[in-house]
Design a protein around this motif. Structure first.
Motif, PDB file in Angstrom:
ATOM      1  N   SER A   1       0.836  -1.203   0.000  1.00 16.04           N
ATOM      2  CA  SER A   1       0.000   0.000   0.000  1.00 16.04           C
ATOM      3  C   SER A   1       0.873   1.256   0.000  1.00 16.04           C
ATOM      4  O   SER A   1       1.913   1.306   0.651  1.00 16.04           O
ATOM      5  N   VAL A   2       0.422   2.253  -0.772  1.00  9.54           N
ATOM      6  CA  VAL A   2       1.110   3.543  -0.868  1.00  9.54           C
ATOM      7  C   VAL A   2       0.065   4.645  -0.959  1.00  9.54           C
ATOM      8  O   VAL A   2      -1.063   4.412  -1.383  1.00  9.54           O
ATOM      9  N   GLN A   3       0.468   5.847  -0.560  1.00  5.23           N
ATOM     10  CA  GLN A   3      -0.440   6.987  -0.654  1.00  5.23           C
ATOM     11  C   GLN A   3      -0.279   7.670  -2.006  1.00  5.23           C
ATOM     12  O   GLN A   3       0.839   7.932  -2.453  1.00  5.23           O
ATOM     13  N   VAL A   4      -1.404   7.951  -2.647  1.00  4.60           N
ATOM     14  CA  VAL A   4      -1.406   8.610  -3.958  1.00  4.60           C
ATOM     15  C   VAL A   4      -0.663   9.949  -3.890  1.00  4.60           C
ATOM     16  O   VAL A   4      -0.797  10.699  -2.925  1.00  4.60           O
TER      17      VAL A   4
ATOM     18  N   ARG B   1       0.654  -2.714  -6.404  1.00  4.99           N
ATOM     19  CA  ARG B   1       0.440  -1.492  -5.627  1.00  4.99           C
ATOM     20  C   ARG B   1      -1.028  -1.328  -5.260  1.00  4.99           C
ATOM     21  O   ARG B   1      -1.914  -1.480  -6.090  1.00  4.99           O
ATOM     22  N   VAL B   2      -1.250  -0.986  -4.006  1.00  8.52           N
ATOM     23  CA  VAL B   2      -2.595  -0.656  -3.536  1.00  8.52           C
ATOM     24  C   VAL B   2      -2.546   0.825  -3.164  1.00  8.52           C
ATOM     25  O   VAL B   2      -2.036   1.199  -2.104  1.00  8.52           O
ATOM     26  N   GLU B   3      -3.035   1.678  -4.064  1.00 14.14           N
ATOM     27  CA  GLU B   3      -2.931   3.125  -3.867  1.00 14.14           C
ATOM     28  C   GLU B   3      -4.161   3.662  -3.146  1.00 14.14           C
ATOM     29  O   GLU B   3      -5.293   3.389  -3.542  1.00 14.14           O
ATOM     30  N   VAL B   4      -3.931   4.409  -2.082  1.00 12.40           N
ATOM     31  CA  VAL B   4      -5.024   4.958  -1.264  1.00 12.40           C
ATOM     32  C   VAL B   4      -4.849   6.467  -1.115  1.00 12.40           C
ATOM     33  O   VAL B   4      -3.773   7.016  -1.345  1.00 12.40           O
ATOM     34  N   GLU B   5      -5.921   7.137  -0.724  1.00  9.13           N
ATOM     35  CA  GLU B   5      -5.910   8.591  -0.587  1.00  9.13           C
ATOM     36  C   GLU B   5      -5.272   9.051   0.716  1.00  9.13           C
ATOM     37  O   GLU B   5      -4.587  10.068   0.757  1.00  9.13           O
ATOM     38  N   LYS B   6      -5.517   8.311   1.780  1.00 12.45           N
ATOM     39  CA  LYS B   6      -5.093   8.745   3.111  1.00 12.45           C
ATOM     40  C   LYS B   6      -4.022   7.836   3.697  1.00 12.45           C
ATOM     41  O   LYS B   6      -4.027   6.612   3.496  1.00 12.45           O
ATOM     42  N   ASN B   7      -3.138   8.456   4.452  1.00 17.04           N
ATOM     43  CA  ASN B   7      -2.062   7.739   5.118  1.00 17.04           C
ATOM     44  C   ASN B   7      -2.607   6.653   6.048  1.00 17.04           C
ATOM     45  O   ASN B   7      -2.081   5.543   6.126  1.00 17.04           O
ATOM     46  N   GLU B   8      -3.684   6.961   6.774  1.00 20.47           N
ATOM     47  CA  GLU B   8      -4.260   6.016   7.719  1.00 20.47           C
ATOM     48  C   GLU B   8      -4.744   4.752   7.022  1.00 20.47           C
ATOM     49  O   GLU B   8      -4.596   3.638   7.540  1.00 20.47           O
ATOM     50  N   GLU B   9      -5.350   4.921   5.833  1.00 22.00           N
ATOM     51  CA  GLU B   9      -5.822   3.763   5.070  1.00 22.00           C
ATOM     52  C   GLU B   9      -4.657   2.838   4.732  1.00 22.00           C
ATOM     53  O   GLU B   9      -4.779   1.612   4.793  1.00 22.00           O
ATOM     54  N   MET B  10      -3.545   3.431   4.356  1.00 21.29           N
ATOM     55  CA  MET B  10      -2.363   2.678   3.963  1.00 21.29           C
ATOM     56  C   MET B  10      -1.897   1.764   5.096  1.00 21.29           C
ATOM     57  O   MET B  10      -1.632   0.576   4.896  1.00 21.29           O
TER      58      MET B  10
ATOM     59  N   ALA C   1      -2.947  -5.845   2.792  1.00 23.85           N
ATOM     60  CA  ALA C   1      -1.691  -5.514   2.116  1.00 23.85           C
ATOM     61  C   ALA C   1      -0.569  -6.152   2.925  1.00 23.85           C
ATOM     62  O   ALA C   1      -0.664  -6.272   4.148  1.00 23.85           O
ATOM     63  N   ASP C   2       0.480  -6.580   2.229  1.00 26.25           N
ATOM     64  CA  ASP C   2       1.597  -7.232   2.920  1.00 26.25           C
ATOM     65  C   ASP C   2       2.545  -6.224   3.551  1.00 26.25           C
ATOM     66  O   ASP C   2       3.263  -6.550   4.504  1.00 26.25           O
ATOM     67  N   ALA C   3       2.545  -5.015   3.013  1.00 27.47           N
ATOM     68  CA  ALA C   3       3.451  -3.979   3.523  1.00 27.47           C
ATOM     69  C   ALA C   3       2.977  -2.616   3.049  1.00 27.47           C
ATOM     70  O   ALA C   3       2.102  -2.504   2.186  1.00 27.47           O
ATOM     71  N   ALA C   4       3.576  -1.593   3.626  1.00 32.92           N
ATOM     72  CA  ALA C   4       3.358  -0.212   3.188  1.00 32.92           C
ATOM     73  C   ALA C   4       4.716   0.432   3.025  1.00 32.92           C
ATOM     74  O   ALA C   4       5.634   0.174   3.816  1.00 32.92           O
ATOM     75  N   VAL C   5       4.865   1.247   2.001  1.00 35.04           N
ATOM     76  CA  VAL C   5       6.099   2.017   1.799  1.00 35.04           C
ATOM     77  C   VAL C   5       5.751   3.479   2.029  1.00 35.04           C
ATOM     78  O   VAL C   5       4.891   4.043   1.347  1.00 35.04           O
ATOM     79  N   THR C   6       6.421   4.086   3.018  1.00 33.84           N
ATOM     80  CA  THR C   6       6.082   5.456   3.397  1.00 33.84           C
ATOM     81  C   THR C   6       7.254   6.111   4.115  1.00 33.84           C
ATOM     82  O   THR C   6       8.323   5.519   4.245  1.00 33.84           O
ATOM     83  N   GLY C   7       7.027   7.325   4.632  1.00 32.02           N
ATOM     84  CA  GLY C   7       8.072   8.050   5.340  1.00 32.02           C
ATOM     85  C   GLY C   7       8.404   7.438   6.698  1.00 32.02           C
ATOM     86  O   GLY C   7       7.526   6.935   7.400  1.00 32.02           O
ATOM     87  N   LYS C   8       9.670   7.509   7.053  1.00 30.88           N
ATOM     88  CA  LYS C   8      10.161   6.871   8.276  1.00 30.88           C
ATOM     89  C   LYS C   8       9.493   7.368   9.559  1.00 30.88           C
ATOM     90  O   LYS C   8       9.093   6.545  10.394  1.00 30.88           O
ATOM     91  N   PRO C   9       9.341   8.685   9.775  1.00 33.04           N
ATOM     92  CA  PRO C   9       8.753   9.140  11.047  1.00 33.04           C
ATOM     93  C   PRO C   9       7.366   8.569  11.312  1.00 33.04           C
ATOM     94  O   PRO C   9       7.082   8.087  12.412  1.00 33.04           O
ATOM     95  N   ALA C  10       6.510   8.594  10.300  1.00 29.59           N
ATOM     96  CA  ALA C  10       5.141   8.098  10.471  1.00 29.59           C
ATOM     97  C   ALA C  10       5.116   6.586  10.663  1.00 29.59           C
ATOM     98  O   ALA C  10       4.364   6.062  11.495  1.00 29.59           O
ATOM     99  N   ALA C  11       5.935   5.880   9.899  1.00 27.93           N
ATOM    100  CA  ALA C  11       5.970   4.420   9.999  1.00 27.93           C
ATOM    101  C   ALA C  11       6.459   3.977  11.375  1.00 27.93           C
ATOM    102  O   ALA C  11       5.897   3.059  11.993  1.00 27.93           O
ATOM    103  N   LYS C  12       7.512   4.627  11.867  1.00 30.59           N
ATOM    104  CA  LYS C  12       8.056   4.300  13.183  1.00 30.59           C
ATOM    105  C   LYS C  12       7.019   4.524  14.286  1.00 30.59           C
ATOM    106  O   LYS C  12       6.843   3.699  15.183  1.00 30.59           O
TER     107      LYS C  12
END
Length: 248
Positions: A137-140, A157-166, A175-186
Motif C-alpha cells: 500500500s502507498v499513498q497517492v 500497488r494498492v494506492e489509497v488517498e489517506k495515510n491512515e488507510e495505507m 496488504a503485505d506492507a506499506a512504503v512510506t516516510g520513516k517518522p510516520a511508519a516508526k
C-alpha cells in the motif's frame, strides 16, 4: 463611447488586480496547505492540528512576524494548490524532488527523512527483495508510488488517498506492507506491536516547505527564519518534543 468605456473598465480591473496582488504579498498572513493525516509530522488531535510540521511552521511564522492560515487538503492536491494561487506554501512532510522543483520553489531542508517498509512482524517480508510479487500500500501522490514503479515493478500497488488507510490495510492483512516516510511508519509501529519497520531504509530524503515560484521573498524569509530558530534553540526544542533525538 462604448469602446472607451470598455477600455477604462479593463484598465481599472488590471489596476485593482495589481493592488490586490501587492496587498496579499504584503499581508501578515501566510496561506499554508497541509494533509494532516501523517503523525508525527501533521495530524489532528482533539479537533486541533498538531505535529512537528505544524509547530515548526507556526514557529517560523512567529519569527517572521506573520500568522498562518491553514487549509486541509489531500496530499496530491498540495502542489496544485500552490501553482493555482490558492495557497502561498505547503507544509506536509514533502520531499524535495527535481520534479516538484520544476513547478514550485522549496525552502532549505528542515529535516531528513526517507522511505521505509512497514510490515507484519510475523509476515513474509523480511528484506526489500521480499516485496516482489506482494501487495504494497502507498499513498497517492507520494514518492513511494514512483519508487515502487521503478524499483519493484512486480509489486501489486494498492494506492489509497489517506495515510491512515495505507497503514490499516497492512494491519488487517489486505496488504503485505506499506512504503512510506520513516517518522510516520516508526510511530505507527510503536503503537501497533504486531507491526515492524524493516531496518533497511530505502532512501534518504529531505523535507522542505514548498512555496509559490511567484513569491521568492517568502522562500527567503522562511530560510532566514529557519536559521534564526536553529540558532536560538527553538528548532531543537520542537525536534526533541516530536522525535526525542537530534536533528540531522
Amino acid at each position: 463611447m462604448t469602446s472607451r468605456k470598455t477600455l477604462l473598465t479593463a484598465l481599472l480591473a488590471v489596476t485593482l488586480g495589481s493592488f490586490a496582488a501587492v496587498g496579499h504579498a504584503a499581508s501578515d498572513t501566510i496561506r499554508v496547505v497541509t494533509d494532516a493525516t501523517f503523525p508525527p509530522m501533521e495530524f489532528t488531535q482533539a479537533g486541533q492540528r498538531t505535529g512537528f510540521d505544524i509547530e515548526l511552521t507556526e514557529a517560523l511564522a512567529k519569527e517572521m512576524g506573520k500568522k498562518v492560515a491553514w487549509t486541509d487538503i489531500d496530499f496530491k492536491g498540495l502542489i496544485p494548490a500552490i501553482v493555482s494561487g490558492r495557497a502561498d506554501a505547503a507544509m506536509s512532510a514533502i520531499y524535495i524532488t527535481d520534479a516538484r522543483k520544476k513547478v514550485v520553489d522549496f525552502t532549505d531542508p528542515y529535516y531528513a527523512g526517507g522511505l521505509v517498509v512497514l510490515t507484519k512482524k510475523d509476515g513474509p517480508i523480511k528484506t526489500l527483495k521480499d516485496l516482489d510479487g506482494k501487495k504494497v500500500s502507498v499513498q497517492v501522490g507520494t514518492k513511494s508510488v514512483k519508487f515502487l514503479q521503478d524499483s519493484f515493478p512486480k509489486v501489486v500497488r494498492v494506492e489509497v488517498e489517506k495515510n491512515e488507510e495505507m497503514f490499516n490495510l497492512v494491519e488487517v492483512g489486505r496488504a503485505d506492507a506499506a512504503v512510506t516516510g520513516k517518522p510516520a511508519a516508526k510511530l505507527y509501529a510503536q503503537h501497533n506491536p504486531t507491526l515492524t519497520v524493516l531496518p533497511e531504509q530505502i532512501t534518504t530524503e529531505e523535507y522542505g516547505i514548498a512555496v509559490s515560484k511567484a513569491q521568492p521573498e517568502l522562500t527567503k524569509s522562511f530560510n532566514e527564519a529557519l536559521k534564526r530558530i536553529k540558532a536560538n534553540g527553538v528548532y531543537q526544542k520542537i525536534v526533541n518534543k516530536w522525535f526525542e533525538a537530534s536533528a540531522k
